[in-house]
Each structure stands twice: as C-alpha cells, then as structure tokens.
Write a protein that holds these residues in place. Structure first.
Motif, mmCIF file in Angstrom:
data_model
loop_
_atom_site.group_PDB
_atom_site.id
_atom_site.type_symbol
_atom_site.label_atom_id
_atom_site.label_comp_id
_atom_site.label_asym_id
_atom_site.label_seq_id
_atom_site.Cartn_x
_atom_site.Cartn_y
_atom_site.Cartn_z
ATOM 1 N N HIS A 149 19.061 -5.351 15.553
ATOM 2 C CA HIS A 149 18.953 -5.253 13.938
ATOM 3 C C HIS A 149 17.687 -6.825 13.777
ATOM 4 O O HIS A 149 17.796 -7.238 15.048
ATOM 5 C CB HIS A 149 19.967 -6.435 13.252
ATOM 6 N N ALA A 150 16.875 -6.973 12.380
ATOM 7 C CA ALA A 150 15.781 -8.038 12.616
ATOM 8 C C ALA A 150 16.123 -7.202 11.486
ATOM 9 O O ALA A 150 15.737 -6.548 9.907
ATOM 10 C CB ALA A 150 14.703 -7.128 13.495
ATOM 11 N N ILE A 151 15.408 -9.124 10.712
ATOM 12 C CA ILE A 151 14.924 -8.619 9.297
ATOM 13 C C ILE A 151 13.205 -8.477 9.434
ATOM 14 O O ILE A 151 11.973 -9.161 9.973
ATOM 15 C CB ILE A 151 14.982 -10.875 9.309
ATOM 16 N N ARG A 152 13.165 -7.727 8.025
ATOM 17 C CA ARG A 152 11.430 -6.963 7.947
ATOM 18 C C ARG A 152 10.831 -7.215 6.683
ATOM 19 O O ARG A 152 11.815 -7.275 5.506
ATOM 20 C CB ARG A 152 11.940 -5.417 7.850
ATOM 21 N N LEU A 153 10.041 -7.485 6.370
ATOM 22 C CA LEU A 153 8.838 -7.973 5.738
ATOM 23 C C LEU A 153 8.532 -6.539 5.180
ATOM 24 O O LEU A 153 7.208 -5.857 5.523
ATOM 25 C CB LEU A 153 8.208 -8.650 5.820
ATOM 26 N N HIS A 154 8.366 -5.861 4.038
ATOM 27 C CA HIS A 154 7.709 -4.945 3.823
ATOM 28 C C HIS A 154 6.746 -4.798 2.310
ATOM 29 O O HIS A 154 5.932 -3.895 2.338
ATOM 30 C CB HIS A 154 8.871 -3.396 3.178
ATOM 31 N N ALA A 155 7.068 -5.808 2.105
ATOM 32 C CA ALA A 155 6.148 -6.321 0.753
ATOM 33 C C ALA A 155 6.245 -7.719 0.821
ATOM 34 O O ALA A 155 7.287 -8.358 0.824
ATOM 35 C CB ALA A 155 6.303 -5.941 -0.435
ATOM 36 N N PHE A 156 5.389 -8.298 0.776
ATOM 37 C CA PHE A 156 4.804 -9.680 0.357
ATOM 38 C C PHE A 156 5.610 -10.183 -1.208
ATOM 39 O O PHE A 156 4.808 -9.325 -1.919
ATOM 40 C CB PHE A 156 3.221 -10.033 0.597
ATOM 41 N N GLY A 157 6.164 -11.668 -1.487
ATOM 42 C CA GLY A 157 6.831 -11.759 -2.643
ATOM 43 C C GLY A 157 7.723 -13.407 -2.045
ATOM 44 O O GLY A 157 7.564 -13.897 -2.335
ATOM 45 N N GLY A 158 8.471 -12.675 -2.962
ATOM 46 C CA GLY A 158 9.805 -14.238 -2.887
ATOM 47 C C GLY A 158 10.984 -13.327 -1.741
ATOM 48 O O GLY A 158 10.236 -12.890 -1.306
ATOM 49 N N PRO A 159 11.607 -14.085 -1.146
ATOM 50 C CA PRO A 159 12.762 -14.180 -0.350
ATOM 51 C C PRO A 159 13.103 -13.406 0.045
ATOM 52 O O PRO A 159 13.734 -12.198 1.004
ATOM 53 C CB PRO A 159 13.213 -15.366 -0.463
ATOM 54 N N GLU A 160 13.509 -12.565 -1.925
ATOM 55 C CA GLU A 160 14.439 -11.936 -1.243
ATOM 56 C C GLU A 160 14.004 -9.472 -0.639
ATOM 57 O O GLU A 160 14.017 -9.464 -0.517
ATOM 58 C CB GLU A 160 14.533 -10.899 -2.771
#
Length: 353
Positions: free
Chosen positions: A2-13
């Motif tokens: 498991h990992a945290i992935r950022l798919h789009a820049f923006g808020g913490p959500e």
C-alpha cells in the motif's frame, strides 16, 4: 504494497491510499519494509503543485510523496552484504519522492543502522528535521552566556533547537502559537515559554528577562511574529532565519542591522552544506543525540492511510513536532482498506525515544 498516491495537484483529498506494485532493489540497494515515514512542509507543496516552493521540479503524476523512511531491510539487491538483511535502518531518500509507502528502496551508503533504543518515528524525525536543527544551530553557535529565542518552538525543528540550546547551557525562550503549544515548550525545558498569538507576548519576554537582552533569535515564522522577535534582539545579536510559516519572511532593512549591529542570516541551503562533513555528518550527530537521550524529538503520528489528515493538520498548525506516518505494522488501529481517500484520523502526539 500500500502507498499514498497523488494523481492530481490540489487539496489533501487528492492523496489516495492505494495498492501498487512492490518495488525491487537494484544493484547496491536494499528494500526497506517501512515502519515510519516523515511528513514535511515540502510534501504539502508537492500536493498543491506549488513548484516555486520546491527544491526539485514537479514530478510527473501519479507520484508517492515523502522522502524520509525508517524500517527493516527485507530484501537485498545484487552485491549487497547479507549482514544488511533484517537490519533496522533509517534513510533520507534525497530528492526522490517515494516515502509514503509500505516498501522503499535505497542505496546502502545512504542508510543508517538503528539501535533498538531509537524508535522508528524518532529516527525519521532526526534524519531529516534533526539534521536541519543541528545545522541551523551551527550557524549561530550560541553559548551558555546567550539568551536564545526560538519561534515556532513547538515545531519539528523548534522543539529540537530548544533542547539543543538548553544542553549548551543557554537561557531559552520558546515562542509558540497557542497556550497548549506554549505549555509543551515549557515541558521541553524552555526557561520561558510564551504564546506568540497574544499581542503582548514580546512585552512578556522583556519583563521576564529583567533587563537581559536576547542574543540569538531562531525564526521560522516570519511576518509580524518574526518582526517582534527581531525587536527583542540586543545590540550585536544574531537573527537566524530558516523559513516563514506566516507566509512572508520577517521584514527588516540594512539600516536596522547597522543601527543595532545585528547580524542576519538565512540558515538553510549552502550554509548547512558548509558544516564539516556536510549533511551526512549532521544526520549522524542527530541520530546519536536521539540514541543518547540528549535530544528527544516531539512527534505527531498518523496511520499511513491518513496522510490527507496529516497534511491538513500540518497546514492548520494543529500538530506538535515532526509529523510521522506509521504503517500498519507499527499502528494496528487503522483499517487496511486497499484504496480510497486517505483522510481517516488516529492522531497521536508523543515525545519519541
């Protein structure tokens, strides 16, 4: 894993807890089963896509944020000695973003073996934030004769500066935002702890010092609080900046410096790199301080899946010390949902050992 992935820049959500392929170590590398991952303000800038706040180019998406990890070596790459297998280690990943994950890979020369006396969260705090605190301290080199004022004294670097200055015998004034944080700074050993959200906090410091002058200010707040700290400096004092969480650096002019013979320095970047031995030496000293008990980093922990909550709390000034994500191996209170918003909370504030 498991990992945290950022798919789009923006808020913490935009930070998502997902299942991704396990990384494999290359030649000269090991794979680390991560137990703790550090959260930095730079990670929140990456999340927002604020490239002007980063020391590296914005990466292609999706990306896993995070650059400080501690855990156990569980796999070896080609040419790596068997003695590394099963070793407790901590490392800084450099400019690579891959720390918010259950597994990470790193070259052996960048690893630091950990004694059992140092927890994973303390190690993560010291390998990044600890090295910076010691580097900032080195710039001013305060002595036992100094009165040292630390703004953001409940932050990751601030808590360590308070302890390190006290270890030198200096009189330490810690300024933090809010009465609860001021109380925590007092518990760290500050001779005086004040709430810089109060408009009269600088007068409180002057009254408490009874005519003694502040010789060194370590400032990472800037804005009006930084200027109030600047005004507390006596003639010949040092103003050492290493950030401006208020959104703007402390304002002063060369005339201000000249009239009071004040020296002003920005402490990060090249100044820290000029410390003998560079970053590696600072990391070794920081970890040794944690092992000996001379430095005890304050940490606020979240489960890995709650990375969004961690970013929200950090940006909202709702954390104390270093913010650290714990994987399920270290924190069993969180669920193991394979995907979804990483917004669940299980916050815990401690002094790590």
């Amino acid at each position: 894993m498991h990992a945290i992935r950022l798919h789009a820049f923006g808020g913490p959500e935009e930070l998502r807890y997902e299942e991704v392929a396990d990384p494999e170590p290359g030649p000269g590398q090991v794979r680390i089963a991560v137990r703790a991952a550090g959260v930095h303000l730079l990670d929140t800038a990456l999340q927002r896509g604020a490239g002007d706040e980063l020391p590296f180019p914005l990466p292609d998406l999706p990306v896993t944020p995070g650059r400080e990890v501690a855990g156990v070596v569980d796999r070896l790459g080609e040419g790596v000695a068997d003695t590394w297998l099963g070793q407790r280690v901590v490392t800084h990943l450099g400019l690579v973003n891959a720390g918010y994950a259950e597994l990470a890979v790193r070259e052996t020369e960048a690893l630091f073996p950990l004694p059992d006396s140092v927890s994973y969260e303390a190690a993560v705090a010291m390998v990044g934030t600890g090295r910076m605190a010691l580097g900032v301290l080195e710039v001013a080199a305060p002595t036992a004769d100094d009165v040292v004022l630390v703004t953001a004294a409940a932050g990751g670097i601030g808590t360590l500066l308070v302890q390190a200055a006290r270890n030198l015998g200096a009189t330490v004034v810690g300024a933090a935002g809010g009465p609860d944080k001021a109380a925590r700074v007092r518990a760290l050993g500050a001779d005086l702890a004040v709430d810089y959200d109060r408009p009269d906090w600088a007068d409180e410091v002057r009254a408490a010092l009874g005519g003694r002058e502040v010789g060194v200010v370590f400032d990472s707040v800037g804005g009006s609080a930084g200027r109030a700290a600047f005004e507390l400096l006596g003639h010949g004092g040092q103003f050492v900046m290493y950030g401006w969480s208020a959104g703007a650096p402390t304002e002063f002019t060369s005339k201000d410096l000249h009239e009071r013979l004040i020296t002003a320095t920005y402490a990060l970047g090249p100044r820290v790199l000029r410390v003998p031995g560079g970053l590696r030496a600072l990391q070794e000293r920081a970890l040794a301080g944690a092992a000996s008990g001379a430095l005890a980093p304050a940490v606020t922990t979240f489960p890995l899946r709650a990375a969004a909550a961690a970013h929200t709390a950090l940006l909202g000034r709702a954390t104390v010390g270093k913010v650290v994500l714990l994987t399920s191996a270290e924190n069993t209170s969180g669920d193991n949902t394979s995907s979804g918003n990483a917004s669940g909370d299980n916050t815990k504030e401690t002094v790590a050992s």
